[in-house]
Design a protein around this motif. Structure first.
Motif, PDB file in Angstrom:
ATOM      1  N   GLY A  28      39.675 181.421  39.563  1.00  0.00           N
ATOM      2  CA  GLY A  28      40.390 182.607  39.623  1.00  0.00           C
ATOM      3  C   GLY A  28      41.867 182.029  39.240  1.00  0.00           C
ATOM      4  O   GLY A  28      41.919 180.961  38.826  1.00  0.00           O
ATOM      5  N   ASP A  29      42.566 183.170  39.199  1.00  0.00           N
ATOM      6  CA  ASP A  29      44.089 183.098  38.849  1.00  0.00           C
ATOM      7  C   ASP A  29      44.783 182.409  40.145  1.00  0.00           C
ATOM      8  O   ASP A  29      45.756 183.078  40.646  1.00  0.00           O
ATOM      9  N   PHE A  30      44.747 181.177  40.478  1.00  0.00           N
ATOM     10  CA  PHE A  30      45.229 180.412  41.533  1.00  0.00           C
ATOM     11  C   PHE A  30      45.799 179.439  41.462  1.00  0.00           C
ATOM     12  O   PHE A  30      45.633 178.589  40.535  1.00  0.00           O
ATOM     13  N   ASP A  31      46.974 178.957  42.009  1.00  0.00           N
ATOM     14  CA  ASP A  31      47.701 177.865  42.065  1.00  0.00           C
ATOM     15  C   ASP A  31      46.855 176.633  42.518  1.00  0.00           C
ATOM     16  O   ASP A  31      46.006 176.621  43.526  1.00  0.00           O
ATOM     17  N   GLU A  32      46.936 175.403  41.988  1.00  0.00           N
ATOM     18  CA  GLU A  32      46.448 174.137  42.396  1.00  0.00           C
ATOM     19  C   GLU A  32      46.843 173.662  43.441  1.00  0.00           C
ATOM     20  O   GLU A  32      48.084 173.987  44.174  1.00  0.00           O
ATOM     21  N   VAL A  33      46.057 173.093  44.365  1.00  0.00           N
ATOM     22  CA  VAL A  33      46.596 172.480  45.591  1.00  0.00           C
ATOM     23  C   VAL A  33      46.373 170.993  45.587  1.00  0.00           C
ATOM     24  O   VAL A  33      45.402 170.407  45.430  1.00  0.00           O
ATOM     25  N   LYS A  34      47.359 170.277  45.900  1.00  0.00           N
ATOM     26  CA  LYS A  34      47.182 168.745  45.756  1.00  0.00           C
ATOM     27  C   LYS A  34      46.860 168.281  47.102  1.00  0.00           C
ATOM     28  O   LYS A  34      47.545 168.504  48.065  1.00  0.00           O
ATOM     29  N   VAL A  35      45.790 167.338  47.090  1.00  0.00           N
ATOM     30  CA  VAL A  35      45.314 166.939  48.360  1.00  0.00           C
ATOM     31  C   VAL A  35      45.708 165.438  48.791  1.00  0.00           C
ATOM     32  O   VAL A  35      46.030 165.289  49.787  1.00  0.00           O
ATOM     33  N   GLY A  36      45.794 164.663  47.720  1.00  0.00           N
ATOM     34  CA  GLY A  36      46.003 163.362  47.908  1.00  0.00           C
ATOM     35  C   GLY A  36      44.873 162.513  47.877  1.00  0.00           C
ATOM     36  O   GLY A  36      43.792 162.622  47.105  1.00  0.00           O
ATOM     37  N   ILE A  37      44.726 161.359  47.835  1.00  0.00           N
ATOM     38  CA  ILE A  37      43.573 160.365  47.987  1.00  0.00           C
ATOM     39  C   ILE A  37      42.544 160.678  48.763  1.00  0.00           C
ATOM     40  O   ILE A  37      42.585 160.935  50.113  1.00  0.00           O
ATOM     41  N   ALA A  38      41.117 161.267  48.173  1.00  0.00           N
ATOM     42  CA  ALA A  38      40.138 161.759  49.137  1.00  0.00           C
ATOM     43  C   ALA A  38      38.709 161.331  49.009  1.00  0.00           C
ATOM     44  O   ALA A  38      38.596 160.612  47.790  1.00  0.00           O
ATOM     45  N   HIS A  39      38.081 161.231  49.853  1.00  0.00           N
ATOM     46  CA  HIS A  39      36.821 160.608  49.815  1.00  0.00           C
ATOM     47  C   HIS A  39      35.956 161.386  48.888  1.00  0.00           C
ATOM     48  O   HIS A  39      36.061 162.715  48.849  1.00  0.00           O
ATOM     49  N   PRO A  40      34.921 160.924  48.027  1.00  0.00           N
ATOM     50  CA  PRO A  40      33.965 161.640  47.560  1.00  0.00           C
ATOM     51  C   PRO A  40      33.056 162.693  47.938  1.00  0.00           C
ATOM     52  O   PRO A  40      32.889 163.713  47.125  1.00  0.00           O
ATOM     53  N   CYS A  41      33.021 162.751  48.966  1.00  0.00           N
ATOM     54  CA  CYS A  41      32.528 163.860  49.787  1.00  0.00           C
ATOM     55  C   CYS A  41      33.561 164.928  50.149  1.00  0.00           C
ATOM     56  O   CYS A  41      32.980 166.005  50.587  1.00  0.00           O
ATOM     57  N   PHE A  42      34.495 164.788  50.008  1.00  0.00           N
ATOM     58  CA  PHE A  42      35.692 165.625  50.356  1.00  0.00           C
ATOM     59  C   PHE A  42      35.299 167.313  49.636  1.00  0.00           C
ATOM     60  O   PHE A  42      35.359 168.261  50.214  1.00  0.00           O
ATOM     61  N   ASP A  43      34.984 167.136  48.518  1.00  0.00           N
ATOM     62  CA  ASP A  43      35.134 168.296  47.592  1.00  0.00           C
ATOM     63  C   ASP A  43      33.741 169.253  48.246  1.00  0.00           C
ATOM     64  O   ASP A  43      33.900 170.597  48.456  1.00  0.00           O
ATOM     65  N   GLU A  44      32.495 168.603  48.668  1.00  0.00           N
ATOM     66  CA  GLU A  44      31.361 169.341  49.217  1.00  0.00           C
ATOM     67  C   GLU A  44      31.871 169.824  50.588  1.00  0.00           C
ATOM     68  O   GLU A  44      31.745 171.105  50.940  1.00  0.00           O
ATOM     69  N   ALA A  45      32.681 168.914  51.431  1.00  0.00           N
ATOM     70  CA  ALA A  45      33.103 169.285  52.736  1.00  0.00           C
ATOM     71  C   ALA A  45      33.753 170.761  52.719  1.00  0.00           C
ATOM     72  O   ALA A  45      33.781 171.623  53.352  1.00  0.00           O
ATOM     73  N   LEU A  46      34.947 170.581  51.629  1.00  0.00           N
ATOM     74  CA  LEU A  46      35.862 171.592  51.418  1.00  0.00           C
ATOM     75  C   LEU A  46      35.083 172.959  51.119  1.00  0.00           C
ATOM     76  O   LEU A  46      35.389 174.095  51.487  1.00  0.00           O
ATOM     77  N   ASP A  47      34.167 172.787  50.288  1.00  0.00           N
ATOM     78  CA  ASP A  47      33.410 174.142  49.890  1.00  0.00           C
ATOM     79  C   ASP A  47      32.695 174.640  50.998  1.00  0.00           C
ATOM     80  O   ASP A  47      32.481 175.985  51.285  1.00  0.00           O
TER      81      ASP A  47
END
Length: 293
Positions: free
Chosen positions: A28-47
């Motif tokens: 959607g039309d939303f701004d990006e959010v900068k997270v920093g250095i993240a573990h490869p599993c971060f994206d799945e946990a965030l979802d």
């Protein structure tokens, strides 16, 4: 010769890994959010957090599970509700409940406190219950340490829309509540290995994390970016690989070793020989003998 070349190439490629920022770009039309250095599993946990699905991150000690939980909390505060962010970001809480084998149910929900004047008892709400009520991210760290009735008390928060307190008060779950538990085992309990204090998690408990279990291991590229000192990281990666090859299952070599070694080197000026010696001080003679074969 080929194996040697492959090893050298891998080391050179890993050495090129520099710290970079993880960016969350919601649909959607939303701004990006900068997270920093993240573990490869971060994206799945965030979802899972954005969908309000209970998450169990299971993996070895020091692999970054709790650190990622804080990153998820900060990200949800920055995301709009339409993208799974918190609806009331100014109200939400972040709390880590450190679990252990001797915890009582009152440690989860809060104790009943006697009133000296009239002998009555009043419930003192725990921080975990406040997160359940107000929203935010509740982390149950080392969840596989809980036993008996204490685990039942925690399960009430995992599975229900309402939570009944010891004084009969009923707390309604906030739509902003996210629950993430960390474990070192997948509920198999005590056994051979470094996590002998772990308890068995029954099927009903594991079912509260349906589609929400993440196998969260050590990641060499993430560790290299996180620490930012190739000499230190390479030493501990080699140490871990050799310990695994020797079958030393009780030896935990985590990013904590690397980060502490970095402090010794860059703050105190210790050389690598001293750091190597200090890193093996808790190894017994038998393990060292197996390791050096």
């Amino acid at each position: 010769f080929t194996d040697h070349v492959d090893t050298v190439m891998e080391e050179k490629v890993n050495a090129l890994a520099l710290p970079r920022t993880t960016v969350v770009k919601p649909l959607g039309d939303f701004d990006e959010v900068k997270v920093g250095i993240a573990h490869p599993c971060f994206d799945e946990a965030l979802d899972l957090a954005r969908a309000r699905i209970n998450c169990m991150a299971t993996g070895p000690a020091g692999s970054g599970k709790t650190h990622a939980a804080r990153q998820i909390f900060d990200t949800l505060k920055a995301l709009p509700p339409e993208a799974g962010g918190f609806a009331n970001p100014d109200k939400v809480r972040f709390h880590v409940e450190s679990c252990h084998n001797e915890m009582m149910p009152s440690d989860i929900v809060g104790p009943m406190i006697p009133n000296i004047s009239d002998g009555s008892e009043n419930h003192r709400m725990s921080e975990s219950v406040k997160v359940f009520r107000d929203g935010g991210l509740l982390v149950c760290d080392e969840f596989d340490r809980l036993v008996g009735g204490t685990a039942v008390a925690a399960n009430m928060a995992l599975a229900n829309e309402h939570w009944t307190m010891p004084d009969g008060t009923v707390i309604t779950k906030s739509p902003d509540l996210v629950i993430l538990v960390t474990t070192n085992t997948l509920g198999q309990g005590k056994g051979r290995g470094p996590y002998s204090a772990a308890e068995v998690l029954d099927g009903a408990t594991l079912n509260r994390f349906a589609v929400g279990i993440i196998h969260w291991g050590y990641d060499k590229a993430f560790e290299r970016m996180l620490v930012g000192d190739d000499e230190i990281v390479s030493f501990f990666h080699d140490l871990r690989d050799r310990a695994d090859k020797a079958g030393l299952v009780n030896r935990i070599i985590s990013p904590r070793h690397m980060l502490n070694a970095k402090k010794l080197k860059h703050i105190l000026g210790y050389d690598m020989e001293t750091i190597r010696s200090m890193s093996l001080r808790d190894w017994n003679r038998k393990d060292l003998k197996s390791f050096l074969r």
